[in-house]
Motif scaffolding. Structure first.
Motif, PDB file in Angstrom:
ATOM      1  N   LYS A 164       0.826  -1.208   0.000  1.00  0.00           N
ATOM      2  CA  LYS A 164       0.000   0.000   0.000  1.00  0.00           C
ATOM      3  C   LYS A 164       0.859   1.257   0.000  1.00  0.00           C
ATOM      4  O   LYS A 164       0.434   2.305  -0.470  1.00  0.00           O
ATOM      5  CB  LYS A 164      -0.902   0.011   1.235  1.00  0.00           C
ATOM      6  CG  LYS A 164      -1.918  -1.113   1.308  1.00  0.00           C
ATOM      7  CD  LYS A 164      -2.751  -0.992   2.585  1.00  0.00           C
ATOM      8  CE  LYS A 164      -3.752  -2.123   2.717  1.00  0.00           C
ATOM      9  NZ  LYS A 164      -4.539  -2.026   3.982  1.00  0.00           N
ATOM     10  N   TYR A 165       2.049   1.127   0.574  1.00  0.00           N
ATOM     11  CA  TYR A 165       2.938   2.272   0.735  1.00  0.00           C
ATOM     12  C   TYR A 165       4.258   1.955   0.029  1.00  0.00           C
ATOM     13  O   TYR A 165       4.865   0.914   0.268  1.00  0.00           O
ATOM     14  CB  TYR A 165       3.176   2.553   2.215  1.00  0.00           C
ATOM     15  CG  TYR A 165       1.910   2.582   3.036  1.00  0.00           C
ATOM     16  CD1 TYR A 165       1.056   3.677   2.992  1.00  0.00           C
ATOM     17  CD2 TYR A 165       1.567   1.504   3.841  1.00  0.00           C
ATOM     18  CE1 TYR A 165      -0.111   3.703   3.747  1.00  0.00           C
ATOM     19  CE2 TYR A 165       0.399   1.515   4.599  1.00  0.00           C
ATOM     20  CZ  TYR A 165      -0.437   2.616   4.542  1.00  0.00           C
ATOM     21  OH  TYR A 165      -1.588   2.638   5.283  1.00  0.00           O
ATOM     22  N   TRP A 166       4.697   2.895  -0.801  1.00  0.00           N
ATOM     23  CA  TRP A 166       5.823   2.615  -1.686  1.00  0.00           C
ATOM     24  C   TRP A 166       7.142   3.192  -1.183  1.00  0.00           C
ATOM     25  O   TRP A 166       8.038   3.481  -1.956  1.00  0.00           O
ATOM     26  CB  TRP A 166       5.520   3.126  -3.085  1.00  0.00           C
ATOM     27  CG  TRP A 166       4.645   2.164  -3.845  1.00  0.00           C
ATOM     28  CD1 TRP A 166       3.294   2.163  -3.911  1.00  0.00           C
ATOM     29  CD2 TRP A 166       5.078   1.052  -4.627  1.00  0.00           C
ATOM     30  NE1 TRP A 166       2.849   1.124  -4.689  1.00  0.00           N
ATOM     31  CE2 TRP A 166       3.922   0.414  -5.144  1.00  0.00           C
ATOM     32  CE3 TRP A 166       6.328   0.523  -4.943  1.00  0.00           C
ATOM     33  CZ2 TRP A 166       3.977  -0.708  -5.959  1.00  0.00           C
ATOM     34  CZ3 TRP A 166       6.386  -0.593  -5.763  1.00  0.00           C
ATOM     35  CH2 TRP A 166       5.231  -1.206  -6.255  1.00  0.00           C
ATOM     36  N   GLY A 167       7.293   3.340   0.094  1.00  0.00           N
ATOM     37  CA  GLY A 167       8.580   3.732   0.629  1.00  0.00           C
ATOM     38  C   GLY A 167       8.903   5.179   0.348  1.00  0.00           C
ATOM     39  O   GLY A 167       8.073   6.000  -0.030  1.00  0.00           O
ATOM     40  N   GLU A 168      10.189   5.497   0.509  1.00  0.00           N
ATOM     41  CA  GLU A 168      10.648   6.874   0.355  1.00  0.00           C
ATOM     42  C   GLU A 168      10.832   7.256  -1.108  1.00  0.00           C
ATOM     43  O   GLU A 168      10.547   8.381  -1.515  1.00  0.00           O
ATOM     44  CB  GLU A 168      11.965   7.039   1.118  1.00  0.00           C
ATOM     45  CG  GLU A 168      12.479   8.452   1.178  1.00  0.00           C
ATOM     46  CD  GLU A 168      13.633   8.577   2.151  1.00  0.00           C
ATOM     47  OE1 GLU A 168      14.679   9.114   1.735  1.00  0.00           O
ATOM     48  OE2 GLU A 168      13.500   8.119   3.311  1.00  0.00           O
ATOM     49  N   GLU A 169      11.307   6.275  -1.916  1.00  0.00           N
ATOM     50  CA  GLU A 169      11.541   6.587  -3.331  1.00  0.00           C
ATOM     51  C   GLU A 169      11.602   5.302  -4.144  1.00  0.00           C
ATOM     52  O   GLU A 169      12.426   4.426  -3.877  1.00  0.00           O
ATOM     53  CB  GLU A 169      12.851   7.352  -3.508  1.00  0.00           C
ATOM     54  CG  GLU A 169      13.161   7.723  -4.947  1.00  0.00           C
ATOM     55  CD  GLU A 169      14.503   8.402  -5.099  1.00  0.00           C
ATOM     56  OE1 GLU A 169      14.816   8.812  -6.238  1.00  0.00           O
ATOM     57  OE2 GLU A 169      15.243   8.506  -4.101  1.00  0.00           O
ATOM     58  N   GLN A 191       3.876   3.046 -13.416  1.00  0.00           N
ATOM     59  CA  GLN A 191       3.443   4.426 -13.256  1.00  0.00           C
ATOM     60  C   GLN A 191       1.976   4.505 -12.860  1.00  0.00           C
ATOM     61  O   GLN A 191       1.570   5.404 -12.113  1.00  0.00           O
ATOM     62  CB  GLN A 191       3.700   5.206 -14.538  1.00  0.00           C
ATOM     63  CG  GLN A 191       5.182   5.476 -14.779  1.00  0.00           C
ATOM     64  CD  GLN A 191       5.466   6.209 -16.062  1.00  0.00           C
ATOM     65  OE1 GLN A 191       4.695   6.116 -17.035  1.00  0.00           O
ATOM     66  NE2 GLN A 191       6.585   6.924 -16.106  1.00  0.00           N
ATOM     67  N   ALA A 192       1.191   3.520 -13.290  1.00  0.00           N
ATOM     68  CA  ALA A 192      -0.216   3.462 -12.885  1.00  0.00           C
ATOM     69  C   ALA A 192      -0.369   3.173 -11.395  1.00  0.00           C
ATOM     70  O   ALA A 192      -1.426   3.434 -10.809  1.00  0.00           O
ATOM     71  CB  ALA A 192      -0.950   2.401 -13.704  1.00  0.00           C
ATOM     72  N   LYS A 193       0.672   2.656 -10.773  1.00  0.00           N
ATOM     73  CA  LYS A 193       0.656   2.387  -9.327  1.00  0.00           C
ATOM     74  C   LYS A 193       1.089   3.615  -8.521  1.00  0.00           C
ATOM     75  O   LYS A 193       1.111   3.554  -7.286  1.00  0.00           O
ATOM     76  CB  LYS A 193       1.597   1.223  -9.007  1.00  0.00           C
ATOM     77  CG  LYS A 193       1.250  -0.072  -9.723  1.00  0.00           C
ATOM     78  CD  LYS A 193       2.379  -1.093  -9.591  1.00  0.00           C
ATOM     79  CE  LYS A 193       2.122  -2.316 -10.438  1.00  0.00           C
ATOM     80  NZ  LYS A 193       3.273  -3.259 -10.448  1.00  0.00           N
ATOM     81  N   GLY A 194       1.489   4.679  -9.221  1.00  0.00           N
ATOM     82  CA  GLY A 194       1.888   5.897  -8.533  1.00  0.00           C
ATOM     83  C   GLY A 194       3.381   6.014  -8.291  1.00  0.00           C
ATOM     84  O   GLY A 194       3.813   6.876  -7.513  1.00  0.00           O
ATOM     85  N   VAL A 195       4.173   5.167  -8.921  1.00  0.00           N
ATOM     86  CA  VAL A 195       5.623   5.232  -8.771  1.00  0.00           C
ATOM     87  C   VAL A 195       6.259   5.417 -10.150  1.00  0.00           C
ATOM     88  O   VAL A 195       5.579   5.446 -11.163  1.00  0.00           O
ATOM     89  CB  VAL A 195       6.177   3.966  -8.091  1.00  0.00           C
ATOM     90  CG1 VAL A 195       5.663   3.858  -6.664  1.00  0.00           C
ATOM     91  CG2 VAL A 195       5.803   2.705  -8.876  1.00  0.00           C
ATOM     92  N   GLU A 196       7.580   5.552 -10.157  1.00  0.00           N
ATOM     93  CA  GLU A 196       8.364   5.657 -11.389  1.00  0.00           C
ATOM     94  C   GLU A 196       7.957   6.856 -12.251  1.00  0.00           C
ATOM     95  O   GLU A 196       7.885   6.777 -13.479  1.00  0.00           O
ATOM     96  CB  GLU A 196       8.248   4.358 -12.214  1.00  0.00           C
ATOM     97  CG  GLU A 196       8.794   3.138 -11.518  1.00  0.00           C
ATOM     98  CD  GLU A 196      10.308   3.176 -11.265  1.00  0.00           C
ATOM     99  OE1 GLU A 196      10.970   4.117 -11.747  1.00  0.00           O
ATOM    100  OE2 GLU A 196      10.793   2.265 -10.571  1.00  0.00           O
ATOM    101  N   LYS A 197       7.757   7.983 -11.589  1.00  0.00           N
ATOM    102  CA  LYS A 197       7.429   9.211 -12.325  1.00  0.00           C
ATOM    103  C   LYS A 197       8.522   9.551 -13.322  1.00  0.00           C
ATOM    104  O   LYS A 197       8.257  10.047 -14.428  1.00  0.00           O
ATOM    105  CB  LYS A 197       7.220  10.355 -11.338  1.00  0.00           C
ATOM    106  CG  LYS A 197       6.883  11.692 -11.999  1.00  0.00           C
ATOM    107  CD  LYS A 197       6.675  12.785 -10.952  1.00  0.00           C
ATOM    108  CE  LYS A 197       6.363  14.121 -11.613  1.00  0.00           C
ATOM    109  NZ  LYS A 197       6.167  15.210 -10.592  1.00  0.00           N
ATOM    110  N   HIS A 198       9.784   9.272 -12.955  1.00  0.00           N
ATOM    111  CA  HIS A 198      10.908   9.594 -13.829  1.00  0.00           C
ATOM    112  C   HIS A 198      11.569   8.342 -14.402  1.00  0.00           C
ATOM    113  O   HIS A 198      12.707   8.408 -14.878  1.00  0.00           O
ATOM    114  CB  HIS A 198      11.951  10.424 -13.066  1.00  0.00           C
ATOM    115  CG  HIS A 198      11.400  11.668 -12.462  1.00  0.00           C
ATOM    116  ND1 HIS A 198      11.043  11.756 -11.128  1.00  0.00           N
ATOM    117  CD2 HIS A 198      11.110  12.870 -13.025  1.00  0.00           C
ATOM    118  CE1 HIS A 198      10.577  12.974 -10.886  1.00  0.00           C
ATOM    119  NE2 HIS A 198      10.602  13.674 -12.012  1.00  0.00           N
ATOM    120  N   GLY A 199      10.873   7.219 -14.332  1.00  0.00           N
ATOM    121  CA  GLY A 199      11.406   6.004 -14.941  1.00  0.00           C
ATOM    122  C   GLY A 199      11.554   6.161 -16.447  1.00  0.00           C
ATOM    123  O   GLY A 199      10.844   6.947 -17.074  1.00  0.00           O
TER     124      GLY A 199
END
Length: 796
Positions: free
Chosen positions: A610-615, A631-639
């Protein structure tokens, strides 16, 4: 995999192109160095010179102890002349034998091969009986669990028969304890049952104590795993049963009548063979204490062999890891400072090769060959009394109101600042399955460097707990791992320390309310860098159950990817994951975890996150669809998606060609593992995988029912996250708190295993069971939650 050449000397396997590996003496030292010699042709009545050598190490050590007090002597060497030495007791090295800082007491070979055997040669008179089974009387009172003839280890009479091509156990059978088979055993007392854990988390060993009726045996033992379970229904075998002596090279010892039975190859007369029965568990024991340590001893150029199996004695739990241990080895070191084991060979051992126990400082284990070992290779294990608020089972937890909240250890009775480097380790765990090439528990600031480890039943390198961190694990080559077990990695760690609770709800509350607890035990950061890992039956790097305070970078992962479960303060960057990727499992809020600047070839395989850590960002992908999923999970904005233009992937060089991009930096991929020439010449290397660009498989079918959303358990990752013994069941992944399922006691993460007596192997089985029992008012469920089965009734 390259083949390792062998030749036969004194009935043993030896490495090299010739029969005698040499360990040269250093240049002639000062005349004040006193040397004592030992020879198979010597006498303890001699003076111990090169021309009048002693016969035993005892005599040489007594003489050395006298000279050790002579201040005019700058150093002492105990030198074995070439030959095989059958020891009747271990060589004891105490604090009185300590050397000087720059002149250690040296125990070594003269240059020809020296074999120290824990076995006893047997003088036997064989008589041939029926079915080509020969028998001979052995000395009254002698007992042994393994037996050698010449260079060959014989097979203790077993079912099913030994087959080197079959894993686990070189043969297994579900009917090993069937009533039909047991009924054929007249007197099975003393027989042994070997089995895997039900979840394949290591193994168990039981002694048969008798029969209960005609078709059932009674057992004792099974203490070899700290996560108890029933024995595996299929992966099991029995040995030391007379009626199972039915094929060539099998043997059986009847201790009551002192009779040895043996079936040689056809046409072979065993009276012409030389038999050796391992007797000793330990060959060299370096033993001091915290207040009076053994100092400055160097052991080199020796070959250790023929120690007795110790699997039944493996029963001491290691905190809340999955392990139990037995503190013994061919060399055991306890209470030592500045001692070195180098350029030795450990082969054909029944238990551990090297055990570094409790207080040790600056002990170095370097450039040794360790293979064909019944248990583990190198073990560093401290004293549980040094651990604050220690608990010893997975499900145990010291309540916060009773917890010692001081940081770090209670005392210094544990290994610290020790090293295992440039060791070639392979084919270990031949008997015991919960073992590792290098095992670490209750230790601090160890260096595990440049080792090559392969062909092991479980992890290559294992860190059993977070106490007290600070290790450097680097430049190792670890592959062909987890060959006989499951749910593990080439590198594995646990972190079930003071802060960790097996119940996730309680753990979440505790971590949120008391974040200061998290690093009470994992005081120092452990660094894992510049290694090559390959695990085809788990993860290349597996940080399990609360492993915290790690920095992981510059690793080449060839198969299984990298997993982080339930820990804190893990920083993972600049790693390359071939044909796989990142597996975050069951993360905490405010974990402070970082995963960035890595090369991944799959979308992140998150489970219950549920929580993706600090980065979790700035990683490099091979496929746009994988990046889009993440990115659909809310991470890897700059992947980013890049072309994986590797320099030489066929030969394992996965550096990016002409790479000048930001973030990821190329690192050396050509110099993993052992560095000494003699070991590099015989070390195997991992198979380099072909690149697969297919990406992750599509997620399986989802079924919405009664306010809950279910799917099949489909992968090793989902099995591991749930703690299941196998890939089976239907997991509840979403649940309406107003639903009847919630009110009946079901929770997200529960795995349904049985519905109204119907076994649930997958989602379809659940759907069929619900349809079949549609008229049941309160259907009975068996679910799996927090590592245990629970029974519920649905209020439909």
């Amino acid at each position: 995999m390259m083949k390792i050449p062998f030749c036969q000397v004194a009935g043993l396997f030896l490495i090299g192109t010739g029969c005698l590996p040499t360990f040269s003496l250093q240049a002639q030292q000062s005349a004040t160095v006193k040397r004592f010699y030992i020879s198979t042709k010597g006498s303890d009545q001699n003076s111990g010179t090169a021309t009048r050598p002693f016969a035993t190490a005892d005599a040489a050590l007594r003489a050395a102890e006298k000279y050790n007090k002579n201040k005019t002597i700058s150093g002492i060497e105990i030198i074995f002349k070439g030959g095989i030495y059958y020891l009747d007791k271990p060589i004891q090295l105490s604090a009185e034998l300590s050397g000087k800082p720059k002149r250690p007491l040296k125990i070594k070979s003269e240059g020809k091969q020296v074999i120290l055997s824990g076995g006893r040669p047997l003088e036997l008179s064989w008589e041939q009986g029926e079915k080509n089974i020969w028998k001979a009387k052995v000395p009254v009172g002698i007992s042994f669990q393994s037996l050698y003839v010449g260079k060959t280890k014989l097979v203790r009479a077993r079912y099913p028969n030994y087959d080197a091509t079959i894993l686990p156990f070189q043969g297994y059978a579900a009917d090993a304890l069937s009533p039909e088979r047991v009924s054929t055993w007249q007197n099975p007392i003393g027989g042994i049952v070997h089995a895997l854990h039900a979840g394949r988390w290591g193994g168990f060993h039981y002694r048969i104590t008798g029969k209960d009726g005609a078709t059932k045996v009674t057992l004792e033992g099974g203490e070899q795993n700290n996560r108890p379970s029933k024995m595996h229904e299929t992966y099991r075998f029995v040995e030391n049963i007379l009626e199972e002596l039915d094929t060539f090279q099998e043997w059986y010892l009847d201790k009551q009548t002192a009779t040895l039975y043996y079936m040689p190859e056809k046409g072979v007369n065993p009276n012409q063979l030389n038999f050796v029965a391992p007797q000793l568990e330990n060959i060299i024991n370096i033993s001091g204490s915290v207040s009076d340590p053994v100092r400055n001893i160097e052991v080199s150029g020796l070959h250790f062999t023929h120690t007795a199996p110790t699997f039944i004695k493996t029963a001491e739990p290691l905190l809340r890891s999955d392990w139990t241990i037995y503190r013994q080895g061919a060399i055991k070191i306890e209470g030592a400072e500045n001692c070195v084991l180098h350029d030795n060979e450990f082969m054909e051992l029944g238990g551990n090769a090297i055990f570094v126990s409790n207080y040790n400082r600056d002990v170095k284990i370097r450039s040794n060959l360790i293979n064909q070992i019944g248990a583990g290779a190198i073990n560093f294990v401290g004293d549980p009394e040094a651990v604050r608020s220690a608990a010893f089972r997975y499900e145990k937890f010291v309540p916060l109101s009773q917890m010692d909240t001081a940081r770090g250890p209670k005392n210094n009775n544990y290994p610290m600042d020790c090293e295992a480097s440039d060791n070639l380790i392979h084919h270990i765990g031949l008997i015991e399955k919960q073992v590792a090439g290098v095992q670490v528990s209750m230790a601090e600031s160890l260096r595990i460097l440049n080792n090559t480890i392969y062909n092991v039943p479980r992890a290559g390198i294992n860190v059993g707990d977070g106490t007290w961190g600070g290790h450097e694990i680097a430049y190792n080559d670890v592959f062909n791992t987890v060959l006989e077990t499951s749910d593990h990695g080439a590198f594995n760690s646990w972190g079930r320390d003071r802060f960790w609770h097996p119940n996730r709800k309680e753990m979440d509350e505790l971590a949120a309310a008391h974040p200061n607890l998290i690093l009470l035990d994992a005081v120092k950061t452990t660094k894992i860098h510049d290694n090559r890992f390959r695990c085809d039956h788990g993860w290349d790097i597996d940080l399990d159950d609360g492993s915290s305070n790690y920095e992981i970078y510059n690793n080449l992962c060839l198969s299984g990817g990298l997993k982080l479960r339930e820990g804190f303060y893990r920083k993972v960057y600049n790693n390359v994951m071939i044909n796989n990727g990142f597996h975050p499992h069951v993360w905490f809020q405010h974990s402070h975890d970082i995963f960035r600047d890595n090369i991944v070839m799959q979308a992140h395989q998150d489970i219950q996150v549920k929580y993706w850590g600090e980065e979790v960002d700035d990683n490099l992908y091979s496929r746009a669809e994988d990046l889009q999923k993440d990115q659909a999970k809310g991470v890897e904005k700059h992947g980013r998606v890049i072309v994986l233009n590797f320099i030489d992937p066929v030969h394992g060089d996965f550096r990016l060609k002409d790479w000048n991009g930001q973030g990821f930096k190329n690192f050396d991929m050509l110099h993993f593992g052992v560095v000494s020439k003699k070991l590099k010449a015989v070390a195997a290397e991992p198979e380099i995988p072909h690149l697969i660009q297919s990406g992750t498989k599509e997620q399986g079918q989802i079924w919405d029912w009664k306010g809950g959303r279910f799917k099949s358990i489909e992968s090793l990752g989902e099995q591991s996250a749930a703690g299941l013994p196998s890939i089976a069941g239907a997991v509840l992944i979403q649940l309406d708190e107003n639903s009847t399922l919630y009110k009946s006691g079901l929770r997200v993460g529960d795995v349904l295993l049985d519905y109204q007596g119907e076994k649930i192997v997958n989602l379809m089985a659940l759907q069929q069971a619900v349809k079949k029992h549609v008229h049941a008012d309160q259907p009975a469920l068996i679910i799996f939650r927090n590592q245990q089965q629970l029974e519920l009734k649905l209020q439909l």
